[in-house]
Design a protein around this motif. Sequence first.
Motif, PDB file in Angstrom:
ATOM      1  N   UNK A  14      36.441  39.442  34.915  1.00 22.03           N
ATOM      2  CA  UNK A  14      35.151  38.817  35.212  1.00 22.03           C
ATOM      3  C   UNK A  14      34.592  38.056  34.016  1.00 22.03           C
ATOM      4  N   UNK A  15      33.578  38.595  33.348  1.00 22.53           N
ATOM      5  CA  UNK A  15      32.848  37.831  32.331  1.00 22.53           C
ATOM      6  C   UNK A  15      33.710  37.382  31.160  1.00 22.53           C
ATOM      7  N   UNK A  16      34.730  38.146  30.818  1.00 19.58           N
ATOM      8  CA  UNK A  16      35.533  37.818  29.640  1.00 19.58           C
ATOM      9  C   UNK A  16      36.561  36.731  29.899  1.00 19.58           C
ATOM     10  N   UNK A  17      36.659  36.250  31.142  1.00 17.39           N
ATOM     11  CA  UNK A  17      37.678  35.265  31.501  1.00 17.39           C
ATOM     12  C   UNK A  17      37.003  34.015  32.063  1.00 17.39           C
ATOM     13  N   UNK A  18      37.276  32.877  31.453  1.00 23.80           N
ATOM     14  CA  UNK A  18      36.710  31.611  31.927  1.00 23.80           C
ATOM     15  C   UNK A  18      37.259  31.275  33.313  1.00 23.80           C
ATOM     16  N   UNK A  19      36.479  30.562  34.140  1.00 26.06           N
ATOM     17  CA  UNK A  19      36.941  30.237  35.499  1.00 26.06           C
ATOM     18  C   UNK A  19      38.332  29.600  35.533  1.00 26.06           C
ATOM     19  N   UNK A  20      38.604  28.664  34.630  1.00 20.91           N
ATOM     20  CA  UNK A  20      39.897  27.979  34.653  1.00 20.91           C
ATOM     21  C   UNK A  20      41.050  28.911  34.300  1.00 20.91           C
ATOM     22  N   UNK A  24      32.887  39.560  41.576  1.00 21.07           N
ATOM     23  CA  UNK A  24      32.223  39.940  42.820  1.00 21.07           C
ATOM     24  C   UNK A  24      32.848  39.211  43.996  1.00 21.07           C
ATOM     25  N   UNK A  25      32.874  39.860  45.148  1.00 14.99           N
ATOM     26  CA  UNK A  25      33.455  39.239  46.331  1.00 14.99           C
ATOM     27  C   UNK A  25      32.653  38.029  46.797  1.00 14.99           C
ATOM     28  N   UNK A  26      31.435  37.908  46.316  1.00 15.54           N
ATOM     29  CA  UNK A  26      30.603  36.753  46.665  1.00 15.54           C
ATOM     30  C   UNK A  26      30.977  35.508  45.868  1.00 15.54           C
ATOM     31  N   UNK A  27      31.869  35.663  44.878  1.00 12.48           N
ATOM     32  CA  UNK A  27      32.326  34.531  44.068  1.00 12.48           C
ATOM     33  C   UNK A  27      33.621  33.974  44.656  1.00 12.48           C
ATOM     34  N   UNK A  28      34.074  32.823  44.177  1.00  9.28           N
ATOM     35  CA  UNK A  28      35.344  32.274  44.674  1.00  9.28           C
ATOM     36  C   UNK A  28      36.576  33.064  44.225  1.00  9.28           C
ATOM     37  N   UNK A  29      36.406  34.027  43.297  1.00  9.84           N
ATOM     38  CA  UNK A  29      37.562  34.684  42.688  1.00  9.84           C
ATOM     39  C   UNK A  29      37.769  36.138  43.123  1.00  9.84           C
ATOM     40  N   UNK A  87      31.403  44.522  39.826  1.00  8.85           N
ATOM     41  CA  UNK A  87      30.244  44.060  39.063  1.00  8.85           C
ATOM     42  C   UNK A  87      28.998  43.898  39.930  1.00  8.85           C
ATOM     43  N   UNK A  88      27.861  43.995  39.261  1.00  8.13           N
ATOM     44  CA  UNK A  88      26.554  43.691  39.866  1.00  8.13           C
ATOM     45  C   UNK A  88      26.367  44.356  41.231  1.00  8.13           C
TER      46      UNK A  88
END
Length: 279
Positions: free
Chosen positions: A33-39, A68-73, A92-93
């Motif tokens: 999650x937070x430690x990994x950039x989207x790309x 989170x499942x609400x994200x694209x990832x 998360x969250x």
Amino acid sequence: MPFRSVLYVPASNARAMQKARGLPCDALILDLEDAVAPAAKPEARAALSASLAADAPDGRPRLVRINALSTPWGGDDLAALSGTAPEGVLVPKVSAPGDLDAVAAQVDLPLWAMIETARGVIEAPAICAHPALAGIVMGTNDLARELGARSRPDRLPLMAALQGALMAARAAGIVAIDGVCNALDDPDRLAAECAQGRDLGFDGKSLIHPAQIASANAAFAPSADEIDLARRRIAAHEAVLATGQGVAVVDGEIVEALHVETARATLALARDIEGEAGA
């Protein structure tokens, strides 16, 4: 099982993932999650999946923090865990039990919840009662941002949230891990936060750098004096029970059954830590 030190490791950092295998922390959070950039998320996901499939479990919990499942990832994160066997999925969250239901429907693994929103703190009793939940991790940075709280060494603005979430975890009988300390170059502040979390009742602390492991391990382990006191309290209480005379007193303080229960838990934790050290 001790959870004194729980280290975040970016799944996108192959060197950090490799190094983590030999670190003396009690548990790992392999982070997508937070430690990994989207790309970098697809590559990190693939590397994590390969690592989990190749590494033999060493008895140390490995928690995978998904998006989170609400994200694209989030969905792809869970799909990448198919055929692997981490010891838990950190969600998360989490703001309601339904957030955990959605993940539990897709994986048959123990779940952990990040408590890092105001709603999550308010709903902590219901979240912690979820049947798939094994523990919580406080996300103090996100929580402070949402609350608009100022950063203070004593963490006073977060105290109600920390205690509320901890009480919910204790009522549910699950593990509770304190949030991270951001001060990488301030060992005194780290030690103070570890001591504060321990005194509040947390099982351990989440960490952002290997250099923080020793402080957390020391703070959340029973000291030699605590072990000695635990043994003396148990012995005194058992002696009184055997003779049926009065109440036990150790160091000028009454020892009741509840103190003996705490003493036995102290000794059990010490044995678990010693067993891990000798493994």
